[in-house]
Design a protein around this motif. Structure first.
Motif, PDB file in Angstrom:
ATOM      1  N   GLY A 155       0.842  -1.194   0.000  1.00 58.42           N
ATOM      2  CA  GLY A 155       0.000   0.000   0.000  1.00 58.42           C
ATOM      3  C   GLY A 155       0.877   1.244   0.000  1.00 58.42           C
ATOM      4  O   GLY A 155       2.074   1.177  -0.277  1.00 58.42           O
ATOM      5  N   LYS A 156       0.264   2.372   0.317  1.00 54.90           N
ATOM      6  CA  LYS A 156       1.014   3.625   0.326  1.00 54.90           C
ATOM      7  C   LYS A 156       1.013   4.233   1.716  1.00 54.90           C
ATOM      8  O   LYS A 156       0.074   4.075   2.485  1.00 54.90           O
ATOM      9  N   LEU A 157       2.106   4.908   2.015  1.00 54.22           N
ATOM     10  CA  LEU A 157       2.236   5.623   3.280  1.00 54.22           C
ATOM     11  C   LEU A 157       2.500   7.069   2.916  1.00 54.22           C
ATOM     12  O   LEU A 157       3.522   7.381   2.319  1.00 54.22           O
ATOM     13  N   ILE A 158       1.563   7.937   3.233  1.00 53.14           N
ATOM     14  CA  ILE A 158       1.709   9.332   2.823  1.00 53.14           C
ATOM     15  C   ILE A 158       1.822  10.218   4.052  1.00 53.14           C
ATOM     16  O   ILE A 158       1.029  10.103   4.989  1.00 53.14           O
ATOM     17  N   GLU A 159       2.841  11.065   4.072  1.00 55.96           N
ATOM     18  CA  GLU A 159       3.016  12.002   5.179  1.00 55.96           C
ATOM     19  C   GLU A 159       2.689  13.408   4.699  1.00 55.96           C
ATOM     20  O   GLU A 159       3.265  13.881   3.710  1.00 55.96           O
ATOM     21  N   LEU A 160       1.766  14.046   5.392  1.00 61.45           N
ATOM     22  CA  LEU A 160       1.370  15.406   5.040  1.00 61.45           C
ATOM     23  C   LEU A 160       1.742  16.345   6.171  1.00 61.45           C
ATOM     24  O   LEU A 160       1.471  16.060   7.338  1.00 61.45           O
ATOM     25  N   ASP A 161       2.364  17.472   5.851  1.00 59.49           N
ATOM     26  CA  ASP A 161       2.537  18.544   6.832  1.00 59.49           C
ATOM     27  C   ASP A 161       1.366  19.488   6.651  1.00 59.49           C
ATOM     28  O   ASP A 161       1.147  20.000   5.545  1.00 59.49           O
ATOM     29  N   ILE A 162       0.604  19.702   7.714  1.00 63.52           N
ATOM     30  CA  ILE A 162      -0.622  20.486   7.594  1.00 63.52           C
ATOM     31  C   ILE A 162      -0.587  21.668   8.552  1.00 63.52           C
ATOM     32  O   ILE A 162      -0.278  21.525   9.738  1.00 63.52           O
ATOM     33  N   ASP A 163      -0.902  22.821   7.997  1.00 59.56           N
ATOM     34  CA  ASP A 163      -0.933  24.060   8.757  1.00 59.56           C
ATOM     35  C   ASP A 163      -2.379  24.266   9.232  1.00 59.56           C
ATOM     36  O   ASP A 163      -3.231  24.687   8.452  1.00 59.56           O
ATOM     37  N   ALA A 164      -2.672  23.921  10.491  1.00 58.22           N
ATOM     38  CA  ALA A 164      -4.045  24.037  10.980  1.00 58.22           C
ATOM     39  C   ALA A 164      -4.028  24.498  12.431  1.00 58.22           C
ATOM     40  O   ALA A 164      -3.008  24.410  13.119  1.00 58.22           O
ATOM     41  N   ASP A 165      -5.159  25.002  12.898  1.00 58.39           N
ATOM     42  CA  ASP A 165      -5.223  25.545  14.262  1.00 58.39           C
ATOM     43  C   ASP A 165      -5.319  24.456  15.320  1.00 58.39           C
ATOM     44  O   ASP A 165      -4.894  24.621  16.447  1.00 58.39           O
ATOM     45  N   ASN A 166      -5.956  23.352  14.955  1.00 60.81           N
ATOM     46  CA  ASN A 166      -6.068  22.269  15.930  1.00 60.81           C
ATOM     47  C   ASN A 166      -6.114  20.911  15.228  1.00 60.81           C
ATOM     48  O   ASN A 166      -6.210  20.830  14.004  1.00 60.81           O
ATOM     49  N   LYS A 167      -6.050  19.876  16.058  1.00 62.67           N
ATOM     50  CA  LYS A 167      -5.983  18.508  15.548  1.00 62.67           C
ATOM     51  C   LYS A 167      -7.173  18.155  14.662  1.00 62.67           C
ATOM     52  O   LYS A 167      -7.037  17.500  13.638  1.00 62.67           O
ATOM     53  N   GLU A 168      -8.375  18.587  15.087  1.00 68.77           N
ATOM     54  CA  GLU A 168      -9.601  18.239  14.360  1.00 68.77           C
ATOM     55  C   GLU A 168      -9.570  18.834  12.957  1.00 68.77           C
ATOM     56  O   GLU A 168      -9.945  18.184  11.983  1.00 68.77           O
ATOM     57  N   GLU A 169      -9.109  20.096  12.891  1.00 66.37           N
ATOM     58  CA  GLU A 169      -9.036  20.758  11.591  1.00 66.37           C
ATOM     59  C   GLU A 169      -8.020  20.047  10.693  1.00 66.37           C
ATOM     60  O   GLU A 169      -8.275  19.820   9.497  1.00 66.37           O
ATOM     61  N   ALA A 170      -6.874  19.689  11.276  1.00 68.16           N
ATOM     62  CA  ALA A 170      -5.844  18.983  10.515  1.00 68.16           C
ATOM     63  C   ALA A 170      -6.395  17.661   9.990  1.00 68.16           C
ATOM     64  O   ALA A 170      -6.154  17.267   8.845  1.00 68.16           O
ATOM     65  N   HIS A 171      -7.171  16.969  10.834  1.00 69.09           N
ATOM     66  CA  HIS A 171      -7.756  15.693  10.427  1.00 69.09           C
ATOM     67  C   HIS A 171      -8.706  15.884   9.254  1.00 69.09           C
ATOM     68  O   HIS A 171      -8.712  15.096   8.301  1.00 69.09           O
ATOM     69  N   LYS A 172      -9.494  16.966   9.311  1.00 71.85           N
ATOM     70  CA  LYS A 172     -10.439  17.251   8.223  1.00 71.85           C
ATOM     71  C   LYS A 172      -9.709  17.501   6.913  1.00 71.85           C
ATOM     72  O   LYS A 172     -10.111  17.009   5.861  1.00 71.85           O
ATOM     73  N   VAL A 173      -8.622  18.290   6.982  1.00 68.80           N
ATOM     74  CA  VAL A 173      -7.838  18.580   5.768  1.00 68.80           C
ATOM     75  C   VAL A 173      -7.288  17.279   5.182  1.00 68.80           C
ATOM     76  O   VAL A 173      -7.384  17.025   3.973  1.00 68.80           O
ATOM     77  N   ALA A 174      -6.736  16.414   6.066  1.00 68.32           N
ATOM     78  CA  ALA A 174      -6.162  15.156   5.586  1.00 68.32           C
ATOM     79  C   ALA A 174      -7.244  14.278   4.955  1.00 68.32           C
ATOM     80  O   ALA A 174      -7.026  13.640   3.921  1.00 68.32           O
ATOM     81  N   GLU A 175      -8.425  14.276   5.571  1.00 71.68           N
ATOM     82  CA  GLU A 175      -9.511  13.456   5.041  1.00 71.68           C
ATOM     83  C   GLU A 175      -9.938  13.955   3.655  1.00 71.68           C
ATOM     84  O   GLU A 175     -10.162  13.150   2.740  1.00 71.68           O
ATOM     85  N   THR A 176     -10.041  15.277   3.514  1.00 72.10           N
ATOM     86  CA  THR A 176     -10.407  15.836   2.216  1.00 72.10           C
ATOM     87  C   THR A 176      -9.350  15.476   1.167  1.00 72.10           C
ATOM     88  O   THR A 176      -9.683  15.079   0.047  1.00 72.10           O
TER      89      THR A 176
END
Lengths: 82, 82
Positions: free
Chosen positions: B40-61
């Motif tokens: 499978g694939k392992l993808i690492e994203l650096d995300i600029d977000a205010d909190n964990k929930e927001e970061a999770h939403k960005v990753a999900e999108t």
């Protein structure tokens, strides 16, 4: 029976054009929050071994002989009982 | 800044020819203990977000819009603070 989860990632100093392409595509889709993307491999091995240590050794041999390119990639192995 | 680790795996019902090829190669190298290989694939994203929930939403999108093919693949997201 053990399950080995192997995470293979490009070393930090190595450019990742696939990740860069994904990053650009995400920017074009409006996801400006994403700052960097790096793409590696996640490999799951089912291993027939007597104990965890033996399973780990098999997974390590598989990685260094075939699955990972140690010049460019790092790998991490986790063994779970199945 | 948050780091999202995304594991993308092929669904169980989907054949994995890349994994099968790796499995055969491992057998030819003498690693008979390996019973199955799935890649499978392992993808690492650096995300600029205010909190964990927001970061999770960005990753999900990012996963559902681009990174994963939900017809054939499952994805799992883990968020860590950076």
């Amino acid at each position: 029976m053990y399950k080995a989860t192997v995470n293979i990632t490009l070393r930090k100093s190595i450019l990742d054009p696939q990740g860069k392409a994904a990053h650009n595509a995400l920017k074009n889709l409006g996801l400006k929050e994403v700052d960097q993307v790096r793409i590696g491999k996640l490999i799951e091995l089912d291993i027939d071994a007597d104990n965890k240590e033996e399973a780990h050794k098999v997974a390590e041999t598989a990685c260094s002989k075939l699955l990972a390119n140690e010049v460019m990639e790092d790998f991490e192995i986790e063994i779970h009982e199945n």
